[in-house]
Design an enzyme around this catalytic site. Structure first.
Site, PDB file in Angstrom:
ATOM      1  N   SER A   8     -17.924  13.685  51.866  1.00  0.00           N
ATOM      2  CA  SER A   8     -18.391  14.597  50.823  1.00  0.00           C
ATOM      3  C   SER A   8     -17.236  14.822  49.855  1.00  0.00           C
ATOM      4  O   SER A   8     -16.073  14.531  50.187  1.00  0.00           O
ATOM      5  CB  SER A   8     -18.809  15.930  51.462  1.00  0.00           C
ATOM      6  N   TYR A  21     -18.112  22.956  57.500  1.00  0.00           N
ATOM      7  CA  TYR A  21     -18.467  21.722  56.798  1.00  0.00           C
ATOM      8  C   TYR A  21     -17.229  21.070  56.183  1.00  0.00           C
ATOM      9  O   TYR A  21     -17.005  19.859  56.337  1.00  0.00           O
ATOM     10  CB  TYR A  21     -19.488  22.045  55.713  1.00  0.00           C
TER      11      TYR A  21
END
Length: 260
Positions: A142, A155
């Site tokens: 990401s 995350y």
């Protein structure tokens, strides 16, 4: 065709980014295993791919946090098609909360799915790749592999961790012909991201429109979401790249949200 007869496992491939990657691989001649928690959705995706592209596809039930299920799933693929050429470790979830409100069970769940899942699936396919002297392992990172955002402690930690795992695999596996890479998407409007919009609006005290325009797209060059098709193209690029020239590298696809 860039992946003709290559055996590809894509986790979390019944929907979203994983499904787009599976379709792209099939369109390039790959045999695709749709590995997902949802057996019915995985089978539906596999059937649709076969009908659309005329290539072989199979559904594999897989909880990527279970070593037993991962090993069994990879074995099923190898029993059917003989080997594994490409792994895309894509399965993931999102939970957002301030650190002081982040439940430890949620923290462990996030790290298990993103990091344990990447480790277990890599561990399961690498012996088959070593045996044939080639292979490509691709992790779904990401922009949060490179940067941080509020409310995303688990995350961000997990996505940063994938960079380290990727580099170790590249070092260990490179001499044996196996490559490793990380794709780092910006915000892609999948169900995972749609779920975040009202959650972040509530936590940040702003409107849902502001979450999209300021938090998600404010740092892009064109206020555009990255698409699942964009990421599928990057996944094809890494899977089909035949030398070690790019192994260990990560690639940002974020409309300029993060640049290196």
């Amino acid at each position: 065709m860039k992946l003709k007869d290559k055996v590809c496992i894509v986790t979390g491939a019944a929907s979203g980014i994983g499904h787009a990657i599976a379709r792209k691989y099939a369109s390039e001649g790959g045999k695709v295993a749709i590995a997902d928690l949802n057996e019915d959705a995985a089978q539906k995706a596999a059937d649709e791919i076969t009908q659309t592209y005329g290539t072989e596809a199979m559904a594999v039930v897989m909880d990527v946090t279970s070593e037993e299920q991962v090993e069994a799933g990879v074995k099923a693929v190898v029993d059917k098609w003989g080997t594994v050429d490409v792994l895309v470790s894509n399965a993931g979830i999102q939970i957002v909360n301030p650190i002081e409100q982040f439940k430890f069970d949620d923290w462990k769940k996030m790290l298990a799915i993103h990091l344990d899942g990447a480790f277990l699936t890599s561990k399961a396919v690498i012996p088959h790749m070593y045996k044939q002297g080639s292979g490509s392992i691709i992790f779904m990172g990401s922009v949060h592999s490179k940067e941080a955002s509020k409310l995303k402690s688990a995350y961000v930690t997990a996505k940063h961790g994938l960079l380290g795992l990727n580099r170790v695999i590249a070092k260990e596996a490179g001499p044996k012909g196996v490559r490793s890479n990380v794709i780092c998407p910006g915000f892609v409007r999948t169900p995972l991201v749609e779920k975040q919009i009202p959650e972040q609006a509530k936590e940040l005290g702003i409107s849902e429109d502001e979450v999209v325009s300021k938090v998600m797209l404010g740092n892009t060059v064109d206020t555009e979401f990255t698409t699942v098709e964009d990421i599928a193209e990057v996944a094809l690029f890494f899977a089909a790249f035949e030398t070690n020239a790019l192994t260990g590298q990560s690639l940002l696809a974020s409309h300029g949200w993060v640049m290196e």
